[in-house]
Design an enzyme around this catalytic site. Structure first.
Site, PDB file in Angstrom:
ATOM      1  N   SER A 181       1.203  -1.291   0.100  1.00 40.14           N
ATOM      2  CA  SER A 181       0.004  -0.042  -0.112  1.00 40.14           C
ATOM      3  C   SER A 181       0.705   1.644   0.201  1.00 40.14           C
ATOM      4  CB  SER A 181      -1.108   0.161   1.084  1.00 40.14           C
ATOM      5  OG  SER A 181      -0.043  -0.171   2.218  1.00 40.14           O
ATOM      6  N   HIS A 209      -4.680  -3.214  -3.196  1.00 36.36           N
ATOM      7  CA  HIS A 209      -4.374  -2.774  -3.959  1.00 36.36           C
ATOM      8  C   HIS A 209      -4.786  -2.836  -5.668  1.00 36.36           C
ATOM      9  CE1 HIS A 209      -4.226   1.063  -1.090  1.00 36.36           C
ATOM     10  NE2 HIS A 209      -4.030  -0.257  -0.605  1.00 36.36           N
ATOM     11  N   LYS A 240     -12.219   0.559  -2.087  1.00 33.64           N
ATOM     12  CA  LYS A 240     -11.090   1.046  -2.944  1.00 33.64           C
ATOM     13  C   LYS A 240     -11.514   1.693  -4.103  1.00 33.64           C
ATOM     14  CE  LYS A 240      -7.497   0.273   0.524  1.00 33.64           C
ATOM     15  NZ  LYS A 240      -7.854   1.566   1.310  1.00 33.64           N
TER      16      LYS A 240
END
Ligand SMILES: Cc1ncc(COP(=O)(O)O)c(C=O)c1O
Length: 392
Positions: A181, A209, A240
């Site tokens: 990250s 991610h 995200k």
């Protein structure tokens, strides 16, 4: 008597490690409003620009209209509503696993899952750069915890040999991230799978991610490497690239059944709001569509542009970009704060990341690029960085 908190806060300030909230008065997007200023936002994990997408908004509003706002109870009591089950089916299908389970956040997914997999006298082997949620989950499990240097296969192998020798018959869990990250690099997944098979360990991969960014239709790193079957536990977040909120675990049906019975952050917490589950479902459906794949390819165009334009001096840039995360490692905490504030004066929001999120003395600016950035916005950020690195 001096206020204890005041003293502690002053100590943080003296080391440039104090943190503050800033109020964003607009929706998330490539430009956001802070106070009376509009800034170009290079700080967000909303990689595909879905956080304010009409499809997600409408799905949330429709679900709220039909089912109300709150879930009212935990999933095992009476909180399991149709959007939760539809989301879990869609997630499993999209990720190519037998089943999926949703949590209130990625953090809660890690905290509930790791202690359900291992306990006292089992062993967890964790990459040094793993996210706080994975570290906290591992600590909470009570298992013996060994950290291996970032992506260091030699050290991991010797930890595995040690664990097998010293803890026969015990479970060994290897925990790592697809995309790290704060660094944006990837784990050596093929080799990790080989290790986990050789040593009879379990492998848990945090795809926070990677989903939405890597692999066809954004199915993540495990799917891209055709290793879905070999990664025992895939963790992800809906907050995200998926633009909504919540976390999930994907894997075998038995794993999911076990988590329903044992993951405390799942069992003892009110179910996610149905509107948010419906929005996440809309995001999964979008990603799985051809339009979603186009959006992901647009993200990679932007990533490649950033890679091309970012000055290499002062930036830890090596090889080709592996993700949408570009760390500008400056080391000193005060220097990172100074650069973040200089960029803010030029109209860009790029956060300074400091200890304890990263190691002491490895403070950095974490630049994230999204599909919704215009090319010109990326160009002007890179020009500003170019000017700053010239003056360093
Ligand atoms: C690698 C990683 N794992 C897990 C999480 C937690 O996810 P969430 O924000 O949904 O709690 C994050 C995000 O903060 C993350 O960066």
């Amino acid at each position: 008597m001096r206020d204890f908190f005041q003293e502690q806060l002053e100590a943080l300030r003296a080391r440039s490690l104090d943190r503050h909230l800033r109020e964003i008065s607009s929706a998330q997007g490539p430009e956001i409003e802070i106070g009376d200023r509009r800034l170009i936002n290079f700080s967000s994990n909303d990689y595909l620009g879905l956080a304010n997408d009409p499809r997600l908004r409408e799905a949330a509003i429709a679900a709220i209209g039909e089912l109300g706002v709150g879930a009212g109870a935990s999933r095992l009591i009476s909180g399991t509503q149709s959007p939760h089950l539809r989301l879990e089916r869609a997630l499993a299908k999209w990720k190519g696993t037998e089943a999926a389970l949703c949590f209130n956040s990625g953090y809660a997914a890690a905290l509930g899952t790791i202690p359900a997999l291992v306990s006292k006298s089992d062993v967890v082997l964790l990459d040094k750069l793993c996210h706080a949620s994975l570290i906290d989950g591992a600590k909470l499990s009570g298992a013996i915890l060994r950290v291996f240097p970032h992506n260091h296969l030699g050290r991991l192998e010797s930890h595995l040999e040690w664990a097998r020798r010293g803890h026969p018959g015990k479970s060994i869990l290897i925990v790592t991230e697809s995309v790290f990250s704060m660094d944006g690099d990837r784990a050596p997944l093929r080799e990790l799978v080989e290790f986990k098979k050789r040593f009879g360990a379990l492998l848990m991969l945090d795809e926070a991610h990677a989903v939405g960014v890597i692999g066809t239709n954004g199915r993540g790193f495990a799917a891209a490497e055709k290793l879905n079957e070999d990664v025992d536990v895939q963790l992800g977040t809906l907050s995200k690239a998926l633009g909504a909120s919540g976390g999930y675990i994907c894997g075998a049906r038995n794993l999911i059944e076990w988590l329903i019975n044992r993951a405390r952050s799942f069992i003892y917490s009110t179910a996610p709001a149905p509107g948010i589950a419906a929005a996440a479902l809309a995001a999964v459906e979008f990603l799985a569509s051809s339009e979603g794949e186009e959006r992901r390819l647009l993200l990679w165009k932007r990533i490649r542009l950033m890679q091309e334009l970012l000055p290499s001096s002062g930036l830890n840039k090596k090889g080709t970009a592996n993700s949408a995360i570009f760390p500008w490692i400056v080391g000193d905490e005060q220097a990172a704060l100074y650069l973040a504030s200089a960029l803010q004066n030029e109209g860009f929001l790029v956060p300074a990341i400091r200890y304890p999120t990263v190691a002491k003395g490895s403070a950095r600016l974490r630049i994230t690029v999204t599909a919704s950035h215009e090319e010109d916005q990326i160009r002007s950020l890179c020009e500003a960085i170019q000017r700053m690195t010239k003056h360093e």
